[in-house]
Scaffold this motif. Structure first.
Motif, PDB file in Angstrom:
ATOM      1  N   LYS A 171       0.850  -1.195   0.000  1.00 25.07           N
ATOM      2  CA  LYS A 171       0.000   0.000   0.000  1.00 25.07           C
ATOM      3  C   LYS A 171       0.883   1.241   0.000  1.00 25.07           C
ATOM      4  CE  LYS A 171      -3.918  -2.033   2.384  1.00 25.07           C
ATOM      5  NZ  LYS A 171      -4.697  -2.034   3.644  1.00 25.07           N
ATOM      6  N   ALA A 207      -3.740   3.121  -1.366  1.00 27.78           N
ATOM      7  CA  ALA A 207      -4.086   2.213  -2.466  1.00 27.78           C
ATOM      8  C   ALA A 207      -2.974   1.180  -2.643  1.00 27.78           C
ATOM      9  CB  ALA A 207      -4.281   3.000  -3.757  1.00 27.78           C
ATOM     10  N   LYS A 208      -3.329   0.040  -3.200  1.00 28.36           N
ATOM     11  CA  LYS A 208      -2.314  -0.985  -3.483  1.00 28.36           C
ATOM     12  C   LYS A 208      -1.575  -0.596  -4.759  1.00 28.36           C
ATOM     13  CE  LYS A 208      -4.423  -4.665  -0.997  1.00 28.36           C
ATOM     14  NZ  LYS A 208      -4.198  -6.031  -0.714  1.00 28.36           N
ATOM     15  N   ARG A 222       0.223  -2.349  -6.653  1.00 34.06           N
ATOM     16  CA  ARG A 222       0.133  -3.342  -7.732  1.00 34.06           C
ATOM     17  C   ARG A 222      -0.991  -3.025  -8.704  1.00 34.06           C
ATOM     18  NH1 ARG A 222      -0.643  -7.109  -3.079  1.00 34.06           N
ATOM     19  NH2 ARG A 222       1.512  -7.160  -3.508  1.00 34.06           N
ATOM     20  N   ASP A 223      -1.973  -2.242  -8.264  1.00 35.23           N
ATOM     21  CA  ASP A 223      -3.060  -1.837  -9.157  1.00 35.23           C
ATOM     22  C   ASP A 223      -2.609  -0.828 -10.199  1.00 35.23           C
ATOM     23  OD1 ASP A 223      -4.694  -3.478  -7.627  1.00 35.23           O
ATOM     24  OD2 ASP A 223      -5.546  -1.819  -6.457  1.00 35.23           O
ATOM     25  N   TYR A 224      -1.408  -0.294 -10.057  1.00 38.73           N
ATOM     26  CA  TYR A 224      -0.923   0.747 -10.964  1.00 38.73           C
ATOM     27  C   TYR A 224       0.279   0.312 -11.808  1.00 38.73           C
ATOM     28  CZ  TYR A 224      -3.998   3.654  -8.238  1.00 38.73           C
ATOM     29  OH  TYR A 224      -5.111   4.169  -7.633  1.00 38.73           O
ATOM     30  N   CYS A 235       2.065  -2.765 -14.509  1.00 34.58           N
ATOM     31  CA  CYS A 235       1.651  -3.797 -15.463  1.00 34.58           C
ATOM     32  C   CYS A 235       1.907  -5.188 -14.878  1.00 34.58           C
ATOM     33  CB  CYS A 235       2.332  -3.609 -16.807  1.00 34.58           C
ATOM     34  SG  CYS A 235       4.091  -3.362 -16.746  1.00 34.58           S
ATOM     35  N   GLU A 236       1.130  -6.112 -15.355  1.00 34.69           N
ATOM     36  CA  GLU A 236       1.125  -7.489 -14.855  1.00 34.69           C
ATOM     37  C   GLU A 236       2.521  -8.120 -14.884  1.00 34.69           C
ATOM     38  OE1 GLU A 236      -1.502 -10.894 -13.825  1.00 34.69           O
ATOM     39  OE2 GLU A 236      -2.217  -8.975 -14.500  1.00 34.69           O
ATOM     40  N   LEU A 241       4.669  -7.452 -11.730  1.00 34.56           N
ATOM     41  CA  LEU A 241       4.196  -7.907 -10.421  1.00 34.56           C
ATOM     42  C   LEU A 241       5.198  -8.795  -9.680  1.00 34.56           C
ATOM     43  CD1 LEU A 241       0.361  -8.467 -10.871  1.00 34.56           C
ATOM     44  CD2 LEU A 241       1.506  -6.768  -9.445  1.00 34.56           C
TER      45      LEU A 241
END
Length: 170
Positions: A122, A144-145, A147-149, A151-152, A155
Protein backbone atom coordinates in the motif's frame (compact mmCIF):
# COMPACT_ATOMS: atom_id res chain seq x y z
CA UNK A 1 22.15 29.42 41.43
CA UNK A 2 20.34 28.32 38.25
CA UNK A 3 17.82 31.16 38.61
CA UNK A 4 20.73 33.60 38.90
CA UNK A 5 22.36 32.28 35.75
CA UNK A 6 19.11 32.43 33.79
CA UNK A 7 18.03 35.83 35.05
CA UNK A 8 21.36 37.63 35.28
CA UNK A 9 20.45 38.80 38.80
CA UNK A 10 22.45 38.05 41.93
CA UNK A 11 20.60 36.04 44.60
CA UNK A 12 19.90 39.07 46.88
CA UNK A 13 18.53 40.97 43.87
CA UNK A 14 16.18 38.10 43.05
CA UNK A 15 14.99 37.70 46.64
CA UNK A 16 14.25 41.41 47.06
CA UNK A 17 12.97 42.10 43.55
CA UNK A 18 9.55 42.79 42.18
CA UNK A 19 8.94 39.46 40.44
CA UNK A 20 6.56 41.11 37.99
CA UNK A 21 9.49 42.25 35.90
CA UNK A 22 10.58 38.63 35.35
CA UNK A 23 7.47 37.48 33.47
CA UNK A 24 5.15 38.90 30.84
CA UNK A 25 2.01 40.70 31.94
CA UNK A 26 -0.43 37.78 31.56
CA UNK A 27 1.25 35.86 34.39
CA UNK A 28 0.97 38.75 36.82
CA UNK A 29 -2.73 38.06 37.38
CA UNK A 30 -1.90 34.47 38.38
CA UNK A 31 0.64 35.68 40.90
CA UNK A 32 -1.72 38.35 42.23
CA UNK A 33 -4.55 35.82 42.62
CA UNK A 34 -2.51 33.65 44.94
CA UNK A 35 -1.34 36.62 46.95
CA UNK A 36 -4.93 37.82 47.49
CA UNK A 37 -7.59 36.18 49.66
CA UNK A 38 -8.77 33.62 47.09
CA UNK A 39 -10.32 30.79 49.11
CA UNK A 40 -10.62 28.43 46.13
CA UNK A 41 -6.85 28.01 45.80
CA UNK A 42 -5.37 25.28 47.97
CA UNK A 43 -1.85 24.24 48.85
CA UNK A 44 -0.34 22.31 45.95
CA UNK A 45 -2.70 23.67 43.27
CA UNK A 46 -1.04 24.18 39.92
CA UNK A 47 -1.72 27.79 39.01
CA UNK A 48 -0.01 27.76 35.63
CA UNK A 49 1.78 25.18 33.53
CA UNK A 50 3.14 25.70 30.05
CA UNK A 51 5.58 27.55 27.87
CA UNK A 52 6.16 31.22 28.46
CA UNK A 53 8.86 33.83 28.26
CA UNK A 54 11.15 34.79 31.12
CA UNK A 55 12.59 38.30 31.10
CA UNK A 56 16.22 38.51 32.22
CA UNK A 57 18.10 41.50 33.60
CA UNK A 58 18.94 42.72 30.08
CA UNK A 59 15.20 42.55 29.14
CA UNK A 60 15.80 39.60 26.81
CA UNK A 61 12.94 37.17 26.41
CA UNK A 62 14.03 33.63 27.21
CA UNK A 63 11.67 30.77 26.30
CA UNK A 64 10.97 28.57 29.31
CA UNK A 65 8.56 25.95 30.52
CA UNK A 66 7.01 27.21 33.69
CA UNK A 67 4.99 25.59 36.46
CA UNK A 68 3.58 27.74 39.23
CA UNK A 69 2.38 25.88 42.33
CA UNK A 70 0.53 27.34 45.31
CA UNK A 71 2.39 26.88 48.59
CA UNK A 72 0.18 27.74 51.57
CA UNK A 73 -0.04 27.22 55.28
CA UNK A 74 -2.09 29.02 57.90
CA UNK A 75 0.24 32.02 58.03
CA UNK A 76 1.88 32.27 54.60
CA UNK A 77 0.92 32.23 50.94
CA UNK A 78 3.47 31.98 48.21
CA UNK A 79 4.12 30.58 44.77
CA UNK A 80 6.71 27.98 43.92
CA UNK A 81 7.99 28.43 40.38
CA UNK A 82 9.73 25.66 38.48
CA UNK A 83 11.44 27.02 35.39
CA UNK A 84 13.26 25.14 32.64
CA UNK A 85 15.26 27.05 30.05
CA UNK A 86 14.20 25.69 26.64
CA UNK A 87 16.34 27.85 24.36
CA UNK A 88 18.23 24.79 23.14
CA UNK A 89 14.97 22.96 22.49
CA UNK A 90 13.56 25.92 20.55
CA UNK A 91 16.78 26.11 18.53
CA UNK A 92 16.55 22.38 17.74
CA UNK A 93 12.88 22.74 16.76
CA UNK A 94 13.76 25.58 14.39
CA UNK A 95 16.62 23.62 12.83
CA UNK A 96 14.40 20.53 12.50
CA UNK A 97 11.67 22.58 10.80
CA UNK A 98 14.24 23.98 8.36
CA UNK A 99 15.65 20.51 7.68
CA UNK A 100 12.15 19.13 7.09
CA UNK A 101 11.34 22.00 4.72
CA UNK A 102 14.55 21.33 2.75
CA UNK A 103 13.85 17.59 2.62
CA UNK A 104 10.27 18.19 1.47
CA UNK A 105 11.45 20.61 -1.20
CA UNK A 106 13.98 18.10 -2.54
CA UNK A 107 11.59 15.15 -2.48
CA UNK A 108 8.71 17.09 -4.00
CA UNK A 109 10.72 18.81 -6.74
CA UNK A 110 12.98 16.00 -7.98
CA UNK A 111 12.22 14.64 -11.46
CA UNK A 112 12.08 11.06 -10.19
CA UNK A 113 9.21 9.20 -8.59
CA UNK A 114 9.73 8.68 -4.89
CA UNK A 115 7.29 6.55 -2.97
CA UNK A 116 7.08 4.49 0.15
CA UNK A 117 5.07 1.29 0.39
CA UNK A 118 4.15 -0.79 3.41
CA UNK A 119 4.75 -4.58 3.48
CA UNK A 120 1.41 -5.21 1.76
CA UNK A 121 2.29 -2.84 -1.07
CA UNK A 122 0.00 0.00 0.00
CA UNK A 123 1.22 3.49 -0.86
CA UNK A 124 2.28 5.38 2.27
CA UNK A 125 3.92 8.29 0.43
CA UNK A 126 4.33 9.42 -3.15
CA UNK A 127 5.88 12.65 -4.43
CA UNK A 128 4.48 15.02 -7.07
CA UNK A 129 6.40 13.36 -9.89
CA UNK A 130 4.88 9.99 -9.01
CA UNK A 131 1.46 11.57 -8.82
CA UNK A 132 1.89 12.98 -12.33
CA UNK A 133 3.36 9.75 -13.69
CA UNK A 134 0.39 7.72 -12.46
CA UNK A 135 -2.04 10.49 -13.42
CA UNK A 136 -3.84 10.21 -10.08
CA UNK A 137 -4.28 12.63 -7.22
CA UNK A 138 -2.11 11.87 -4.23
CA UNK A 139 -5.12 11.53 -1.93
CA UNK A 140 -6.39 8.69 -4.17
CA UNK A 141 -3.00 6.98 -4.25
CA UNK A 142 -2.35 7.04 -0.52
CA UNK A 143 -3.52 3.75 0.98
CA UNK A 144 -4.09 2.21 -2.47
CA UNK A 145 -2.31 -0.98 -3.48
CA UNK A 146 0.55 -0.09 -5.79
CA UNK A 147 0.13 -3.34 -7.73
CA UNK A 148 -3.06 -1.84 -9.16
CA UNK A 149 -0.92 0.75 -10.96
CA UNK A 150 1.78 -1.41 -12.53
CA UNK A 151 1.65 -3.80 -15.46
CA UNK A 152 1.12 -7.49 -14.85
CA UNK A 153 4.61 -8.43 -16.04
CA UNK A 154 6.18 -6.30 -13.28
CA UNK A 155 4.20 -7.91 -10.42
CA UNK A 156 6.85 -10.57 -9.62
CA UNK A 157 9.49 -7.85 -9.19
CA UNK A 158 7.16 -5.91 -6.87
CA UNK A 159 6.47 -9.08 -4.85
CA UNK A 160 10.22 -9.69 -4.49
CA UNK A 161 10.75 -6.10 -3.32
CA UNK A 162 7.94 -6.35 -0.79
CA UNK A 163 9.32 -9.68 0.44
CA UNK A 164 12.65 -7.98 1.15
CA UNK A 165 14.60 -9.89 -1.47
CA UNK A 166 16.58 -6.78 -2.44
CA UNK A 167 17.20 -5.35 1.04
CA UNK A 168 20.88 -6.37 1.04
CA UNK A 169 21.72 -4.79 -2.31
CA UNK A 170 23.93 -1.73 -1.86
Amino acid sequence: AAACLLSGYARPELMDSDHKRLFPLELHTVLETILQEDKSIKDGDILFEGENDFINKENELIPVTLRLIAVMDTQHKSVLGIIHDIRDLKDLEARLALSQARYKSIVENVNETIMMLDKEGKVLFINKTGEHLLEKERKLLLGAKFRDYICESELPVLEDILAGKYNDIR
